[in-house]
Enzyme design. Structure first.
Site, short mmCIF file in Angstrom:
data_model
loop_
_atom_site.label_atom_id
_atom_site.label_comp_id
_atom_site.label_asym_id
_atom_site.label_seq_id
_atom_site.Cartn_x
_atom_site.Cartn_y
_atom_site.Cartn_z
CB CYS A 102 -1.31 0.04 5.25
SG CYS A 102 0.37 -0.36 4.70
CB CYS A 133 -0.67 -4.19 8.36
SG CYS A 133 0.37 -2.77 7.91
CD GLU A 193 -1.37 -2.39 1.99
OE1 GLU A 193 -0.14 -2.61 1.97
OE2 GLU A 193 -2.18 -3.16 2.53
#
Ligand SMILES: Nc1ccnc(=O)[nH]1
Length: 150
Positions: free
Chosen positions: A86, A83, A58
């Site tokens: 991100c 996660c 990302e």
């Protein structure tokens, strides 16, 4: 070329994840699109390739997309649920939508992001699911390093 179909958008991110897999990296890919379907940037997790844990799929795509006054008219696509790291990026910059390939093998901050009103489209892509499942099984050490687990 404009890409407006969510599965086709995911294919761009998946292509990145597959390159990452070939490179021996963590196979997660990302892409940023304008809502008009223009690809703004694509990237992949390059922890191994660049020796840099800040390069998640990302964030690498975000980095490739460059500068914008804001991100409210963009879509962030990722082969794997974001996660917490991100998810902070997503919360901060308020992308119009997040398109996710796999939320089976990791959930990260997706539940929290939804609670914050972020639009998350989960495509439950079997290809994305299989890719990460195989990696997590083959390289648990790298997977844990990538998300800060021991
Ligand atoms: N969603 C993600 C999890 C782990 N690594 C990544 O690059 N992306």
């Amino acid at each position: 070329m404009a890409i407006l179909n969510p599965s086709e958008m995911l294919s761009v991110a998946l292509e990145q994840a597959l390159i990452g897999n070939e490179e021996g990296g963590v196979p997660v890919g990302g892409a940023v699109f304008h809502v008009d379907g223009t690809l703004l940037g694509a990237g992949r997790n390059r922890l191994v390739q660049e020796g840099n844990g800040s390069l998640h799929g990302e964030t690498d795509a975000f980095r490739a997309a460059g500068r914008r006054p804001h991100w409210h008219d963009t879509i962030l696509v990722t082969t794997l649920a974001p996660c917490w790291y991100c998810s902070g990026l997503i919360y901060q910059f308020r992308f119009r939508q997040i398109i996710v390939g796999d939320s089976v093998n990791a959930q990260g901050g997706t539940k929290w992001l939804r609670e914050q009103g972020i639009d998350i489209l989960d495509l439950h892509s079997q290809e994305c699911i299989d890719l990460i499942a195989e990696f997590q099984q083959r390289r648990p050490d790298l997977w844990n390093e990538c998300i800060g687990e021991v």
